[in-house]
Design an enzyme around this catalytic site. Structure first.
Site, short mmCIF file in Angstrom:
data_model
loop_
_atom_site.label_atom_id
_atom_site.label_comp_id
_atom_site.label_asym_id
_atom_site.label_seq_id
_atom_site.Cartn_x
_atom_site.Cartn_y
_atom_site.Cartn_z
N THR A 1 -9.58 54.84 -28.23
CA THR A 1 -10.75 54.26 -27.57
C THR A 1 -10.32 53.25 -26.51
O THR A 1 -9.16 52.81 -26.48
CB THR A 1 -11.66 53.57 -28.60
N GLY A 2 -11.24 52.88 -25.64
CA GLY A 2 -11.02 51.79 -24.69
C GLY A 2 -9.83 51.95 -23.78
O GLY A 2 -9.53 53.03 -23.27
N GLY B 1 -3.88 52.34 -31.24
CA GLY B 1 -5.28 52.22 -30.86
C GLY B 1 -5.63 53.05 -29.65
O GLY B 1 -6.50 52.68 -28.86
N GLY C 1 -6.70 51.85 -24.48
CA GLY C 1 -5.68 52.73 -25.04
C GLY C 1 -5.92 54.18 -24.68
O GLY C 1 -4.98 54.91 -24.32
N TYR D 1 -7.55 34.06 -32.52
CA TYR D 1 -7.31 35.13 -31.54
C TYR D 1 -6.42 34.63 -30.41
O TYR D 1 -5.46 35.31 -30.02
CB TYR D 1 -8.65 35.62 -30.99
#
Length: 308
Positions: free
Chosen positions: A44-45, A41, A47, A192
């Site tokens: 984006t973000g 990942g 990562g 989650y």
């Protein structure tokens, strides 16, 4: 007078919010020349910010992503910001066990090193299922990374002094695992939380079984970060959350700091299997430190992903 009081109140609120969002930055300047880093990942973000930081330190950075177009765009950005051309992507869908196995086969053929594996990709609280009929949160956040790490573990051991960093969240404390229903998917938020607790147990058991074999493992809570996790929800929810994230959440760059710290700092090795927040070891709830549960989850996960 009213206007002045309003301005002062707004300024005070701003300063309070800024103080609440304070975090520590990784101050270690260690270089990673000659090292290979794999980040799930990483397009984006947190990562992507982690990829930029580690690429700036000279590492060969591979981001593993499901969306090829986004991955290509991210690679261009990471190269430009880090001034490191040794950045590439590989396609990986953590919601598909066959894809994970194919990815690992390809990776092991192409890459001779793996020094740092960062299990960053994750799914938020969504009521959905993977291609293998696992709940999306548990299947991607835990089982996908569990299989990926195990299939790459041999290469990690070969390189010596390797690290596996798995992103978790402090909401692990709101749930416990139910071994009669590990695939629980009734209330998405609870699912989650359980997947994040599983990340912590996974890290502890990985550290135990690889002790003395050249691999250490760390679980990281990056804080509550202004990332694009809301893309899986309705427009109204996204709008509301954007306001909340702006007020209370930290930037992706700041969220990546503890991940980077665990990837480069020599001090973390004294806390193999540990849980880190804000670039330092943090305490876990007693139930999250149960070695028996960690081993039981590992064995159950082996059966679920059909790992011989």
């Amino acid at each position: 007078m009213y206007v002045l009081c309003t301005v002062i109140a707004a300024l005070v609120c701003f300063l309070i919010l800024k103080w609440m969002k304070r975090r520590r930055y990784c101050t270690d300047v260690k270089r990673l020349d000659g090292k290979t880093v794999l980040i799930t990942g990483g397009n984006t973000g947190i990562g992507k910010e982690t990829a930029v930081n580690l690429a700036m330190r000279g590492a060969r950075v591979i981001i593993a992503c499901r969306d090829v177009d986004k991955a290509r765009k991210a690679v261009r950005e990471i190269k430009a910001r880090s001034h490191n051309v040794d950045v590439l992507y590989m396609e990986l869908d953590l919601a598909n066990m066959k894809c994970i196995r194919e990815f690992c086969t390809s990776f092991l053929k192409k890459e001779k090193r793996l020094d740092i594996l960062i299990n960053n990709a994750g799914m938020p609280s969504v009521l959905d299922w993977t291609d293998d009929d696992f709940s999306m949160c548990f299947g991607v956040n835990h089982l996908g990374h569990f299989l990926l790490t195990n299939l790459l573990l041999g290469r990690l051991k070969e390189c010596g002094s390797s690290r596996v960093i798995t992103l978790t969240c402090d909401n692990y404390k709101y749930q416990k695992l139910d071994f009669q229903d590990l695939n629980y998917n009734l209330f998405p938020f609870f699912t989650y939380c359980r997947s994040k607790l599983a990340n912590i147990y996974f890290t502890q058991e990985l550290a135990r079984i690889t002790e003395g074999k050249g691999v250490t493992a760390y679980a990281v809570h990056p804080g509550y970060v202004q990332s694009n996790w809301t893309c899986h929800f309705s427009i109204l929810f996204r709008i509301v959350m954007q306001v909340i994230m702006f007020m209370f959440f930290v930037s992706c760059e700041m969220g990546a700091q503890t991940v980077v710290h665990c990837a480069v700092s020599d001090s973390v090795t004294a806390n193999n299997g540990g849980y880190f927040i804000d670039c330092q070891p943090a305490k876990l709830r007693p139930f999250a430190k149960d070695a028996g549960v960690a081993k039981k989850l590992w064995e159950a996960s082996e059966r679920l992903v059909r790992l011989a």
